[in-house]
Design a protein around this motif. Sequence first.
Motif, PDB file in Angstrom:
ATOM      1  N   THR A  59      39.587   7.339  57.578  1.00  0.00           N
ATOM      2  CA  THR A  59      38.488   8.001  58.295  1.00  0.00           C
ATOM      3  C   THR A  59      37.180   7.705  57.587  1.00  0.00           C
ATOM      4  O   THR A  59      37.131   7.551  56.361  1.00  0.00           O
ATOM      5  CB  THR A  59      38.672   9.529  58.353  1.00  0.00           C
ATOM      6  OG1 THR A  59      38.685  10.021  57.015  1.00  0.00           O
ATOM      7  CG2 THR A  59      39.939   9.930  59.072  1.00  0.00           C
ATOM      8  N   ASN A 104      32.852   8.661  57.678  1.00  0.00           N
ATOM      9  CA  ASN A 104      31.674   9.388  58.169  1.00  0.00           C
ATOM     10  C   ASN A 104      30.456   8.675  57.613  1.00  0.00           C
ATOM     11  O   ASN A 104      30.420   8.345  56.421  1.00  0.00           O
ATOM     12  CB  ASN A 104      31.631  10.824  57.621  1.00  0.00           C
ATOM     13  CG  ASN A 104      32.700  11.722  58.216  1.00  0.00           C
ATOM     14  OD1 ASN A 104      33.308  11.372  59.212  1.00  0.00           O
ATOM     15  ND2 ASN A 104      32.914  12.859  57.586  1.00  0.00           N
ATOM     16  N   ALA A 128      30.902   8.492  53.656  1.00  0.00           N
ATOM     17  CA  ALA A 128      32.071   9.118  53.030  1.00  0.00           C
ATOM     18  C   ALA A 128      33.305   8.621  53.767  1.00  0.00           C
ATOM     19  O   ALA A 128      33.268   8.424  54.982  1.00  0.00           O
ATOM     20  CB  ALA A 128      31.981  10.637  53.109  1.00  0.00           C
ATOM     21  N   ALA A 129      34.378   8.390  53.035  1.00  0.00           N
ATOM     22  CA  ALA A 129      35.583   7.882  53.681  1.00  0.00           C
ATOM     23  C   ALA A 129      36.812   8.468  53.009  1.00  0.00           C
ATOM     24  O   ALA A 129      36.730   9.012  51.901  1.00  0.00           O
ATOM     25  CB  ALA A 129      35.627   6.350  53.608  1.00  0.00           C
ATOM     26  N   GLY A 130      37.938   8.371  53.692  1.00  0.00           N
ATOM     27  CA  GLY A 130      39.189   8.861  53.130  1.00  0.00           C
ATOM     28  C   GLY A 130      40.354   8.020  53.636  1.00  0.00           C
ATOM     29  O   GLY A 130      40.299   7.463  54.737  1.00  0.00           O
TER      30      GLY A 130
HETATM   31  C1  LIG Z   1      33.938  13.666  57.980  1.00  0.00           C
HETATM   32  O1  LIG Z   1      33.225  14.762  58.550  1.00  0.00           O
HETATM   33  C2  LIG Z   1      34.057  15.761  59.095  1.00  0.00           C
HETATM   34  C3  LIG Z   1      33.180  16.767  59.787  1.00  0.00           C
HETATM   35  O2  LIG Z   1      32.137  17.170  58.939  1.00  0.00           O
HETATM   36  C4  LIG Z   1      34.907  16.372  57.982  1.00  0.00           C
HETATM   37  O3  LIG Z   1      35.754  17.338  58.509  1.00  0.00           O
HETATM   38  C5  LIG Z   1      35.719  15.273  57.321  1.00  0.00           C
HETATM   39  O4  LIG Z   1      36.409  15.807  56.228  1.00  0.00           O
HETATM   40  C6  LIG Z   1      34.828  14.153  56.847  1.00  0.00           C
HETATM   41  N1  LIG Z   1      35.639  13.085  56.348  1.00  0.00           N
HETATM   42  C7  LIG Z   1      35.390  12.465  55.192  1.00  0.00           C
HETATM   43  C8  LIG Z   1      36.309  11.373  54.830  1.00  0.00           C
HETATM   44  O5  LIG Z   1      34.451  12.793  54.466  1.00  0.00           O
END
Ligand SMILES: *[C@@H]1O[C@H](CO)[C@@H](O)[C@H](O)[C@H]1NC(C)=O
Length: 491
Positions: A255, A257, A244-246
Amino acid sequence: MAMRFFLIAASAAVLASAQAPPSNSSECTAKSFSLPSWLIEDVKYDDGAVSFDVSNRAIDFAESLVCKTKETGLSACSIQGKRWANNTLEASVETNSESTTFYLKQSWTCNDRGKTLIFTAAGNSSAAIDYDAPVLIKGSLTSPVTITPAYPAGPRGHDSPGCTSKSETPSWTLSAVYFTDKPGDGNNSLPFQNFNLLVTNPANGYQASCMPRGSVGGQPDLSSLSCAGYEFQGTVGQYSIVTAAGFDPDTYAFTLNQTWYCDDTDAARPLQITASGTTTLPLTCTTSPGPNNRTSRYCTIERSSLPLDGNLATVTTLRPYALEEPIPPTRDGCTLTSIFNPRWEFSHFQTTTSGDETEDDSTSGTVSFEVILAAEDRGFQYPIPIYQGEALEGEEEGWYECDIGADGGNGLPLWPYKCSFRYDAEGQGLELKADWACRDLDRENPINFSGVTTTSVDTTLTCETTASGQSRCTTDDPGYIWVAPITDVTW
Ligand SMILES: *[C@@H]1O[C@H](CO)[C@@H](O)[C@H](O)[C@H]1NC(C)=O
Ligand SMILES: *[C@@H]1O[C@H](CO)[C@@H](O)[C@H](O)[C@H]1NC(C)=O
Ligand SMILES: *[C@@H]1O[C@H](CO)[C@@H](O)[C@H](O)[C@H]1NC(C)=O
Ligand SMILES: *[C@@H]1O[C@H](CO)[C@@H](O)[C@H](O)[C@H]1NC(C)=O
Ligand SMILES: *[C@@H]1O[C@H](CO)[C@@H](O)[C@H](O)[C@H]1NC(C)=O
Ligand SMILES: *[C@@H]1O[C@H](CO)[C@@H](O)[C@H](O)[C@H]1NC(C)=O
Ligand SMILES: *[C@@H]1O[C@H](CO)[C@@H](O)[C@H](O)[C@H]1NC(C)=O
């Protein structure tokens, strides 16, 4: 660093084993076909004896065994304590100074599918004398069918050398980064934003492509990117890599994950690793004047790739050999359909009679139809056309060989590879004797089935005379299909 990593792993293991899914005895049949296999645990060497626990991964079975080891050669083992009703287990070991080979053969029954089946499986595996993790013995079935079930490949790179050690300091490589920002003019053209990149994890070689997942008020939501790899779900198994990314269009903050898997150091101790990383992307943008004094931005990175360092979030030890554990199918494919509910689905039935008046109508006509095994899971297969081939003689007078249509499919056909049929034009009765093969459970060793079907074309046939003077009769509804059971199935 390495020390800390494995401490996390060890403490998480307790958590993971407590969450192991309960065995579901109503899935006895499905599991027995897909994962006939055993785990050998708690191996102890004593004076002239080896003892261990054995459990069958397909059924709810566990026993403790003791084997008296002779100087050389095979030693039979005996079950300690209670006997397992109606299940037979034969076990033996062969031990030398360095390793032990475990040989198992077991029979059991499943009756969760209405029909009671006896399963017999055998397998063997070796482990070093000082190995203290569970040993997996993959089984091959000899009953009710002779197959060695296929195992999924598991998540990308899980067993590639260095997966575990490289995961101790997680990092990724970002490439092909593109950000587009076009403001709208307030009347006709809508504002438009897009963001794409490729992310590669050097620990396992896994590459995912990220793009906006959905939209907020008609605008793509760049804070929630969806990232997908090129894996094919069917062969991955039950654990797939999740990314997952943003991206923040104002600050260029990115970011990531990701959860991935490594079992290169020991398949009995697979690790599930989750890590995250954040960076500000060094985007270079070209701008062009847009409407309302706003500028359109087209941004990328100047270098071909960019490293992103990550932080470990969690490391969990999964149950032994979990990454390549087969998933019992929920819908019947070729083999289970052939055993439990064998049926052909017929369609496109038609007869063609030559305009030649000198011959008797019932014998000068030719019959054709399409057929497919009525499996719940048909993959990408479609019905195969069957045309009327050579007339058979002697006892099979009135029967015709099937002229089976071109094999347009590949892998896993649900069609006869050989058949013959008889059609009674008067009563519209159709009989089919067919041989078909199933390779959905074991591609290398297909199971040959054969069976007969007696059915009838239970709809009106409408005939028309073609330009060449032939009379062609088809079902009124061109889409008419019917399903008929296959009886006397043998394999
Ligand atoms: C990544 O994981 C963190 C902790 O679970 C969360 O707060 C964050 O929103 C996540 N970021 C993305 C881009 O999914
Ligand atoms: C067992 O499997 C059956 C069929 O798949 C399902 O209906 C049932 O809910 C399962 N039971 C448990 C305890 O998982
Ligand atoms: C064992 O098999 C016999 C006959 O097949 C059956 O009557 C009996 O109920 C079975 N016992 C168990 C515990 O399944
Ligand atoms: C041991 O297992 C292998 C496959 O893993 C098989 O080819 C071999 O025949 C087995 N040996 C015995 C003695 O069962
Ligand atoms: C938006 O609409 C107004 C009124 O119709 C028009 O004057 C203006 O030129 C339009 N702007 C653009 C960028 O098309
Ligand atoms: C665009 O900018 C110029 C100069 O800053 C300004 O005079 C003009 O009013 C602006 N136009 C709009 C539509 O904001
Ligand atoms: C299945 O049938 C095919 C084609 O007739 C044959 O070549 C093959 O040996 C058969 N397999 C078995 C296991 O009988």
